[in-house]
Design a protein around this motif. Sequence first.
Motif, PDB file in Angstrom:
ATOM      1  N   ALA A   5       0.841  -1.197   0.000  1.00 54.95           N
ATOM      2  CA  ALA A   5       0.000   0.000   0.000  1.00 54.95           C
ATOM      3  C   ALA A   5       0.881   1.255   0.000  1.00 54.95           C
ATOM      4  O   ALA A   5       0.640   2.202  -0.761  1.00 54.95           O
ATOM      5  N   ILE A   6       1.908   1.254   0.846  1.00 53.30           N
ATOM      6  CA  ILE A   6       2.764   2.448   0.933  1.00 53.30           C
ATOM      7  C   ILE A   6       3.625   2.569  -0.323  1.00 53.30           C
ATOM      8  O   ILE A   6       3.903   3.684  -0.787  1.00 53.30           O
ATOM      9  N   ALA A   7       4.006   1.448  -0.930  1.00 52.67           N
ATOM     10  CA  ALA A   7       4.698   1.504  -2.239  1.00 52.67           C
ATOM     11  C   ALA A   7       3.819   2.259  -3.233  1.00 52.67           C
ATOM     12  O   ALA A   7       4.307   3.089  -4.018  1.00 52.67           O
ATOM     13  N   ALA A  50       1.542   4.527  -2.468  1.00 51.90           N
ATOM     14  CA  ALA A  50       1.543   5.949  -2.066  1.00 51.90           C
ATOM     15  C   ALA A  50       2.802   6.650  -2.596  1.00 51.90           C
ATOM     16  O   ALA A  50       2.735   7.804  -3.042  1.00 51.90           O
ATOM     17  N   GLU A  51       3.933   5.958  -2.587  1.00 54.38           N
ATOM     18  CA  GLU A  51       5.176   6.580  -3.094  1.00 54.38           C
ATOM     19  C   GLU A  51       5.085   6.764  -4.605  1.00 54.38           C
ATOM     20  O   GLU A  51       5.628   7.732  -5.155  1.00 54.38           O
ATOM     21  N   LEU A  52       4.406   5.844  -5.284  1.00 50.59           N
ATOM     22  CA  LEU A  52       4.170   6.005  -6.725  1.00 50.59           C
ATOM     23  C   LEU A  52       3.320   7.242  -6.980  1.00 50.59           C
ATOM     24  O   LEU A  52       3.582   8.016  -7.916  1.00 50.59           O
ATOM     25  N   GLY A  68      14.075   5.994   6.287  1.00 42.80           N
ATOM     26  CA  GLY A  68      13.821   6.726   5.042  1.00 42.80           C
ATOM     27  C   GLY A  68      12.679   7.716   5.204  1.00 42.80           C
ATOM     28  O   GLY A  68      12.772   8.883   4.789  1.00 42.80           O
ATOM     29  N   GLU A  69      11.585   7.264   5.818  1.00 40.53           N
ATOM     30  CA  GLU A  69      10.424   8.150   6.009  1.00 40.53           C
ATOM     31  C   GLU A  69      10.793   9.312   6.932  1.00 40.53           C
ATOM     32  O   GLU A  69      10.424  10.465   6.660  1.00 40.53           O
ATOM     33  N   LEU A  70      11.517   9.032   8.018  1.00 39.81           N
ATOM     34  CA  LEU A  70      11.871  10.109   8.958  1.00 39.81           C
ATOM     35  C   LEU A  70      12.804  11.128   8.317  1.00 39.81           C
ATOM     36  O   LEU A  70      12.694  12.330   8.584  1.00 39.81           O
ATOM     37  N   HIS A  71      13.700  10.661   7.457  1.00 42.56           N
ATOM     38  CA  HIS A  71      14.557  11.609   6.729  1.00 42.56           C
ATOM     39  C   HIS A  71      13.698  12.557   5.894  1.00 42.56           C
ATOM     40  O   HIS A  71      13.937  13.774   5.870  1.00 42.56           O
ATOM     41  N   GLU A  72      12.699  11.999   5.226  1.00 41.43           N
ATOM     42  CA  GLU A  72      11.822  12.836   4.401  1.00 41.43           C
ATOM     43  C   GLU A  72      10.987  13.793   5.247  1.00 41.43           C
ATOM     44  O   GLU A  72      10.742  14.930   4.848  1.00 41.43           O
ATOM     45  N   VAL A  73      10.538  13.310   6.420  1.00 45.69           N
ATOM     46  CA  VAL A  73       9.647  14.101   7.283  1.00 45.69           C
ATOM     47  C   VAL A  73      10.409  15.199   8.020  1.00 45.69           C
ATOM     48  O   VAL A  73       9.910  16.318   8.184  1.00 45.69           O
ATOM     49  N   ALA A  85       1.852  12.785   4.024  1.00 45.56           N
ATOM     50  CA  ALA A  85       1.686  11.326   3.936  1.00 45.56           C
ATOM     51  C   ALA A  85       2.850  10.591   4.596  1.00 45.56           C
ATOM     52  O   ALA A  85       2.659   9.569   5.263  1.00 45.56           O
ATOM     53  N   GLU A  86       4.078  11.108   4.441  1.00 43.70           N
ATOM     54  CA  GLU A  86       5.254  10.405   5.014  1.00 43.70           C
ATOM     55  C   GLU A  86       5.181  10.365   6.540  1.00 43.70           C
ATOM     56  O   GLU A  86       5.657   9.411   7.162  1.00 43.70           O
ATOM     57  N   LYS A  87       4.582  11.401   7.151  1.00 46.39           N
ATOM     58  CA  LYS A  87       4.434  11.381   8.621  1.00 46.39           C
ATOM     59  C   LYS A  87       3.635  10.147   9.042  1.00 46.39           C
ATOM     60  O   LYS A  87       3.985   9.466  10.012  1.00 46.39           O
ATOM     61  N   ILE A  88       2.567   9.889   8.311  1.00 46.48           N
ATOM     62  CA  ILE A  88       1.721   8.727   8.609  1.00 46.48           C
ATOM     63  C   ILE A  88       2.468   7.426   8.308  1.00 46.48           C
ATOM     64  O   ILE A  88       2.377   6.449   9.063  1.00 46.48           O
ATOM     65  N   HIS A  89       3.221   7.415   7.198  1.00 48.60           N
ATOM     66  CA  HIS A  89       3.987   6.207   6.846  1.00 48.60           C
ATOM     67  C   HIS A  89       4.974   5.839   7.960  1.00 48.60           C
ATOM     68  O   HIS A  89       5.100   4.668   8.328  1.00 48.60           O
ATOM     69  N   ALA A  90       5.678   6.849   8.471  1.00 49.55           N
ATOM     70  CA  ALA A  90       6.655   6.587   9.540  1.00 49.55           C
ATOM     71  C   ALA A  90       5.960   5.940  10.740  1.00 49.55           C
ATOM     72  O   ALA A  90       6.460   4.958  11.310  1.00 49.55           O
TER      73      ALA A  90
END
Lengths: 184, 184
Positions: A47-49, A51-53, A93-98, A127-132
Amino acid sequence: MAVKNVMTEDYLRSSYGGESMAHMRYLTWADMADDEKVPNIGRLFRAIAYAELVHANNHFKVLEDKKNDYTVTAGAVFGRGTTVENLQGAINGELHEVEQMYPAYLQVAEFQDEKEAKRSFHFALEAEKIHAALFKDAQDAAKEGEDLKMDSVHVCPICGHTVLDEAPEKCPICGAKKEVYKSF
Amino acid sequence: MAVKNVMTEDYLRSSYGGESMAHMRYLTWADMADDEKVPNIGRLFRAIAYAELVHANNHFKVLEDKKNDYTVTAGAVFGRGTTVENLQGAINGELHEVEQMYPAYLQVAEFQDEKEAKRSFHFALEAEKIHAALFKDAQDAAKEGEDLKMDSVHVCPICGHTVLDEAPEKCPICGAKKEVYKSF
Ligand SMILES: [Fe+2]
Ligand SMILES: [Fe+2]
Ligand SMILES: [Fe+2]
Ligand SMILES: [Fe+2]
Ligand SMILES: [Fe+2]
Ligand SMILES: [Fe+2]
């Protein structure tokens, strides 16, 4: 869509590279979660893959008139380990983005008054905040030798908003309707 | 799988970045071909997007014990145009890989005696030659306002070998059996 300033343009390409590689590694780690018999964590990765798309496609659209070959520099996480290790890579990876990447890119896009880029970076950041957080929950379960407790995962195809069990009536990030959410 | 030398290691990460972005832009251009009513060109883009995912996964596997965050530098083509223009972008990207990138990376992997990387680069190089030719055929059709003439596309999930209409008894690149080919 369009972008006028080369700094924002470069950040869009870098973000596109990062999102593309995140998409690919989450698909790989999804298969590895299935092999480890934690299929809900596999579904979360898939699902998150997706979202990244969505994020990659949003950035690509803002760059639609920049038809050319470029050299792209982007951050990526590597490694194939246990699902607990793979989830740690995903969290990093997500935290780096966030915490670093998207806030800095958003700051410059605002400074350069790049409306389309701001929208694209803002959707990804939220969205990345939620992914993390979701990957952290999945890792807590995996550390106990358990699968993530969930019925389903739902992703907004406009902004990548990701939510367990039931999509909201209206996407809290972009306002899209419940009906457009993609389910996993 | 493993890699010992940092030069080959860097080339694997760069190739992974390039393949990941190629995967994403081919999916985008597939949707655009469908919108232009050339669905066979859409299917070709989707099939080759899958072949690039195979290449990305092969490179990622060789790097499986390099569990860390990295900065990746990779080539990518951008732009959303007509299908004829998108196919030109695809041809340019494939020819760069065929004529410059993979031959150079393969040369260094041979020099450094990196067996797994050699295999991964070799599979990609041979498949990209076919991709360049298929995209050229698709572009010739699109320039005439026609769709690509084909019944189906088949991709080897081991090496990314791509062929129209019928899979061979044995993959000419890696030797995999007809039964494992994925059809589009
Ligand atoms: Fe993202
Ligand atoms: Fe994410
Ligand atoms: Fe949304
Ligand atoms: Fe490839
Ligand atoms: Fe290719
Ligand atoms: Fe093959």
